[in-house]
Every structure is written in structure tokens, then in C-alpha cells.
Enzyme design. Structure first.
Site, mmCIF file in Angstrom:
data_model
loop_
_atom_site.group_PDB
_atom_site.id
_atom_site.type_symbol
_atom_site.label_atom_id
_atom_site.label_comp_id
_atom_site.label_asym_id
_atom_site.label_seq_id
_atom_site.Cartn_x
_atom_site.Cartn_y
_atom_site.Cartn_z
ATOM 1 N N ASN A 36 62.075 -93.422 80.714
ATOM 2 C CA ASN A 36 63.517 -93.648 80.801
ATOM 3 C C ASN A 36 64.274 -93.208 79.536
ATOM 4 O O ASN A 36 65.067 -92.266 79.563
ATOM 5 C CB ASN A 36 63.715 -95.140 81.121
ATOM 6 C CG ASN A 36 65.152 -95.565 81.265
ATOM 7 O OD1 ASN A 36 66.036 -94.990 80.678
ATOM 8 N ND2 ASN A 36 65.391 -96.605 82.049
ATOM 9 N N GLN A 103 63.913 -99.904 80.360
ATOM 10 C CA GLN A 103 63.755 -99.537 78.949
ATOM 11 C C GLN A 103 65.125 -99.535 78.297
ATOM 12 O O GLN A 103 66.143 -99.630 79.003
ATOM 13 C CB GLN A 103 63.093 -98.153 78.832
ATOM 14 C CG GLN A 103 61.687 -98.226 78.288
ATOM 15 C CD GLN A 103 61.070 -96.883 77.992
ATOM 16 O OE1 GLN A 103 61.495 -95.848 78.497
ATOM 17 N NE2 GLN A 103 60.043 -96.883 77.174
ATOM 18 N N ASP A 165 56.971 -101.229 71.642
ATOM 19 C CA ASP A 165 55.878 -101.964 72.273
ATOM 20 C C ASP A 165 55.196 -103.041 71.433
ATOM 21 O O ASP A 165 55.130 -104.192 71.816
ATOM 22 C CB ASP A 165 54.801 -100.977 72.741
ATOM 23 C CG ASP A 165 55.361 -99.874 73.629
ATOM 24 O OD1 ASP A 165 56.590 -99.739 73.755
ATOM 25 O OD2 ASP A 165 54.558 -99.136 74.203
ATOM 26 N N TYR A 351 52.093 -97.524 65.100
ATOM 27 C CA TYR A 351 53.067 -97.477 66.207
ATOM 28 C C TYR A 351 54.391 -98.137 65.803
ATOM 29 O O TYR A 351 55.090 -97.597 64.959
ATOM 30 C CB TYR A 351 52.392 -98.130 67.418
ATOM 31 C CG TYR A 351 52.814 -97.620 68.787
ATOM 32 C CD1 TYR A 351 53.205 -96.328 69.016
ATOM 33 C CD2 TYR A 351 52.761 -98.490 69.887
ATOM 34 C CE1 TYR A 351 53.552 -95.900 70.296
ATOM 35 C CE2 TYR A 351 53.096 -98.067 71.176
ATOM 36 C CZ TYR A 351 53.500 -96.770 71.369
ATOM 37 O OH TYR A 351 53.836 -96.357 72.630
ATOM 38 N N TRP A 352 54.736 -99.312 66.317
ATOM 39 C CA TRP A 352 56.044 -99.902 66.028
ATOM 40 C C TRP A 352 55.967 -100.961 64.930
ATOM 41 O O TRP A 352 56.857 -101.788 64.793
ATOM 42 C CB TRP A 352 56.658 -100.491 67.296
ATOM 43 C CG TRP A 352 57.126 -99.408 68.222
ATOM 44 C CD1 TRP A 352 56.440 -98.876 69.269
ATOM 45 C CD2 TRP A 352 58.367 -98.678 68.159
ATOM 46 N NE1 TRP A 352 57.174 -97.876 69.869
ATOM 47 C CE2 TRP A 352 58.361 -97.742 69.205
ATOM 48 C CE3 TRP A 352 59.483 -98.738 67.310
ATOM 49 C CZ2 TRP A 352 59.418 -96.859 69.442
ATOM 50 C CZ3 TRP A 352 60.534 -97.871 67.552
ATOM 51 C CH2 TRP A 352 60.494 -96.939 68.606
ATOM 52 N N GLU A 395 55.059 -87.806 67.531
ATOM 53 C CA GLU A 395 55.707 -88.941 68.210
ATOM 54 C C GLU A 395 56.384 -89.859 67.179
ATOM 55 O O GLU A 395 57.522 -90.278 67.341
ATOM 56 C CB GLU A 395 54.649 -89.710 69.004
ATOM 57 C CG GLU A 395 55.179 -90.890 69.787
ATOM 58 C CD GLU A 395 54.065 -91.633 70.533
ATOM 59 O OE1 GLU A 395 52.876 -91.251 70.385
ATOM 60 O OE2 GLU A 395 54.400 -92.592 71.249
HETATM 61 C C1 DGY Z 1 52.666 -96.725 76.272
HETATM 62 O O1 DGY Z 1 51.911 -96.630 77.240
HETATM 63 O O2 DGY Z 1 52.276 -96.798 75.107
HETATM 64 C C2 DGY Z 1 54.109 -96.685 76.508
HETATM 65 O O3 DGY Z 1 54.814 -96.846 75.327
HETATM 66 C C3 DGY Z 1 54.558 -97.709 77.494
HETATM 67 O O4 DGY Z 1 55.866 -97.400 77.810
#
Ligand code: DGY
Length: 422
Positions: A36, A103, A165, A351-352, A395
Site C-alpha cells: 500500500n 498501512q 513492523d 529494520y525499524w 530498503e
Molecule cells: C514484511 O513482510 O516484512 C512486511 O513489512 C510486512 O508488511
């Protein structure tokens, strides 16, 4: 270090290679469907290549819209087995297959930008006429389904819905969710180093929630009452708030039913009034709140700084956020680390939990600009550009070293570079 022209060509090339014939996957292997907020941001990049293709990106996303107005977080346009959890796990019976959560709703804000930058005005008018009701329905879905009691604050049901996430902001609330008891095999770890991805304990709970929606037959009221994970997410609330303002401006210009405009305008006002309940006087900052326990999650993340982007902070609150963000920005060289580096939850490559994301730098810089913090906005932009020159189009990026993390040749990174920092 690559020069600007070749970086622009590389970015365009990434979008073309990730084009599946109308929709753009974020990257091959790791994310083989249409997401999204990725799709919305990627459309900005397409505007620099082919305007008609950019509009098509949004149209393909809208193909996945549910009858109740929700635009899901993933549209599984085709069957691909390099991703887990796929359409079978979500079990929604939608066509095309989709997930059952949404999202961050940046879409209407992106569409407003597309209308502003479009060279082909006629095409833009045809496209917006065809999609405006769908955008309105999406916003009405957020407000009606996620804030049925009209508090002014929508709730989110899944860390994936936040787009951030494994942010430490969700740790405690997610820990209260039971783990799934069935066996599964993650596929993300076949593409990316485990040190850059969420832990198994988080996935066990992500999947429990996916099962929970299915077991409740995707019934909004049932889920609202019983979902074991419910967050007031400053990121989602702010992005929705800004997008509603932008959508109202689009409606103003292109016209839609007056009752829908009144409805959205009153929801917009409600959020403006309610946001003070997410402000903590003691630390002079916004925080996410667990909507089940009504407890603050006192960790500062780029999500909580989105109040600037959402234009939800008062002048005094914005000044305090500026003071906090100056230290935050000076801790790393590449913009804003996704978790404040002074937090004990901060991890620069996971990641986050610390890494820098280009679209987040862009949103935060927009927020800074809105409040007149031009110097900081410019600092974020310049460091984002330097990051692309140094590392390219991953990413996300280790916020201390600038090293690329997660997927490579990534669509939204390329799109933000094309739209903004190059
Ligand atoms: C993932 O699979 O890591 C995605 O971020 C989920 O939207």
C-alpha cells in the site's frame, strides 16, 4: 561515489525492473507483491518517468480496495512463493487476494502531489475524477472502522499496519499477544540477514493476529472489541490527518458529495482536538499509546515525530520536538534514526529499531519545513542525498555506517531519490 545523472538513471532503472506490468514490487524475492504505502510513494518516482504509468500504479492499488473502503496493506496480484505469509495464510477470499489490514494512508497526500506536478493536466483530471470517491471511501473506512466511537484517534491492529513492523514502540503491546502454536517457515530470512529483520517471537505474534482476524470473519466490530493488540499509533494518526487535509483540498477543487466533505472535515477537527491525549508533559513529547491499557509507550521513534508531518503539534510542542530532534539528528550522519539512539531499544541495523529510511526522512523533513525549521529540513535532505551517493538504493540503511540493509534495488528508495533528494 556515483554522479547525480547516473544515480537518476539507476533509480529509473530500478522502477522499470520492479515493474510487473502496471504495479511495482518493492524488490524482487523479498517482497513480490504490491504494498500500500510503497505503491503510493513509488508513484512519485514514476511521475519522473511516465505520468500515465504513475497513475496506473494507484489504479492497480485501488483494484484491491474492499467494499467497505479499506485499501489493504498487500495486494497479491499474482501467486509467488518467495514471500511468507502469503494470501492463503490471510484467507480473505478477496479478488485480487489481499491481506486484511491496511498501512499508513499516505495515498491521498501523494495523489495531491501528483496533481500538482502533473504536466499532462488532462490526464490528471480524468484519473482523479475516476478515483476520488475511492480515496474518500478509504478515509471514511479509517474513521468509521478504526474510530467507531468518534474519539478523534484511530487505532491500529497490527505492527505491520504501522509500516514500522518491529519498532520498539510495539514491543510491550505485542508481548501481550499469544504466540501461534503452528509451525511455519519464514521466507524473509532466505533473502536478508537475520540481524536486519524481526525476531521469531515477533513473527509468532504477528501470525497470531492474522489468524485472529480470520477467526472473527474480518468483522470490524468484533475485532474492535476483542483484538488483543490495539494501538494509538502517532505515525498512522498523523499521516491520516495530513492526508485528510490533502484529500479535502482535492475535493474542494474537483468536487464530491458535500456530506462526505463535511464528514471528513469533522473527523479532521476531532483528531486535532484529541491529539493532546498523546502528549506527555513531563518529557515534552508525543508517544504512542496502548489503546487497551491506555498506557503510554515511552520510546521516541520516527513514528512519534510524525506529529510534525501531520501538522498536529502546537507551535510550543513543535519547538520542543525540534530540540529533541536536534540531538537525534546529530547522533548519526544520515538523517533520522528510526529509534532515538539514546534508547536502550535502539539497534542501528535492525529494520525499524534504528536504521534510516529515505521516505521517513522525506516525511520528517516535510514536517520540519511546515513549522519553519528550514535548516533542519535541509540538513535531512542533504544527508539523505549523501546516503544515496555513498550506498545506493537499499530498503533501509544502518544509521551509523550508512551501509545498505534489507532488500537492494528498492522501489520506494529510488522513488524518493527521484522525487526529492536528487
Ligand atoms: C514484511 O513482510 O516484512 C512486511 O513489512 C510486512 O508488511
Amino acid at each position: 561515489m556515483a554522479n547525480r545523472e547516473s544515480l537518476i538513471e539507476q533509480a529509473k532503472d530500478i522502477l522499470r525492473k520492479n515493474d510487473m506490468g502496471g504495479y511495482t514490487i518493492p524488490t524482487h524475492g523479498l517482497y513480490p507483491f504490491q504494498w500500500n504505502w510503497d505503491a503510493a510513494i513509488t508513484a512519485l518516482g514514476w511521475m519522473k518517468i511516465d505520468e500515465s504509468r504513475a497513475w496506473l500504479e494507484i489504479e492497480k492499488l485501488l483494484e484491491g480496495q474492499w467494499d467497505n473502503g479499506m485499501i489493504p496493506h498487500i495486494i497479491f496480484h499474482e501467486e509467488v512463493d518467495s514471500y511468507f505469509p502469503g494470501a492463503d495464510v490471510w484467507g480473505t477470499a478477496q479478488k485480487p487476494a489481499t491481506t486484511s489490514i491496511s498501512q499508513p494512508p499516505v495515498l491521498a497526500s501523494v495523489v495531491k502531489i501528483m496533481l500538482e506536478v502533473a504536466n499532462d493536466r488532462e490526464l490528471a483530471k480524468v484519473k482523479i475524477d475516476a478515483m476520488l470517491d475511492k480515496l474518500v471511501a478509504y478515509h471514511q473506512w479509517w474513521y468509521n472502522e478504526r474510530d467507531p466511537r468518534k474519539t478523534g484517534l484511530v487505532v491500529s491492529y497490527h505492527p505491520w499496519e504501522s509500516g514500522m513492523d518491529n519498532s520498539p514502540a510495539w514491543d510491550e503491546s505485542l508481548a501481550a499477544v499469544p504466540p501461534v502454536t503452528w509451525q511455519y517457515k519464514r521466507k524473509d530470512l532466505e533473502h536478508v540477514d537475520a540481524a536486519e529483520r524481526p525476531h521469531a517471537a515477533e513473527y509468532d505474534r504477528y501470525l497470531y493476529l492474522v489468524d485472529f482476524y480470520k477467526q472473527h470473519n474480518f468483522d470490524s466490530e468484533q475485532i474492535f472489541q476483542h483484538c488483543p493488540y490495539k494501538m494509538y499509533d502517532v505515525g498512522i494518526i498523523s499521516i491520516l490527518h495530513k492526508a485528510t487535509k490533502d484529500l479535502l483540498a482535492i475535493c474542494d477543487e474537483y468536487g464530491t458529495e458535500q456530506s462526505a466533505i463535511d464528514d471528513l472535515a469533522s473527523r479532521h477537527l476531532l483528531t486535532q482536538q484529541a491529539i493532546s491525549s498523546l502528549w506527555d508533559e513531563e518529557t515534552q513529547s508525543f508517544y504512542n499509546k496502548n489503546a487497551i491499557t491506555d498506557e503510554f509507550v515511552k520510546v521516541m521513534t520516527t513514528g512519534t515525530m510524525m506529529a510534525l508531518y501531520g501538522e498536529l503539534a502546537s507551535e510550543a510542542q513543535a519547538a520542543s520536538l525540534l530540540t529533541i530532534s536536534r540531538q537525534w539528528l546529530s547522533a548519526v550522519d544520515y538523517g533520522m534514526a528510526s529509534t532515538i539512539p539514546t534508547s536502550d531499544k535502539y539497534e542501528p541495523q535492525r529494520y525499524w529499531r534504528g536504521p534510516v529510511w529515505l521516505h521517513i526522512n522525506w516525511l520528517i523533513a516535510n514536517g520540519m519545513q511546515h513549522y519553519g525549521f528550514a535548516e533542519e529540513a535541509e540538513q535531512i535532505k542533504a544527508s539523505t542525498q549523501a546516503l544515496v551517493e555513498q550506498t545506493g538504493y537499499f530498503e533501509y540503511f544502518n544509521c551509523e555506517t550508512g551501509a545498505g540493509c534489507g532488500g537492494d534495488a528498492f522501489s520506494w528508495t529510488a522513488a524518493i531519490a527521484l522525487h526529492w533528494c536528487l
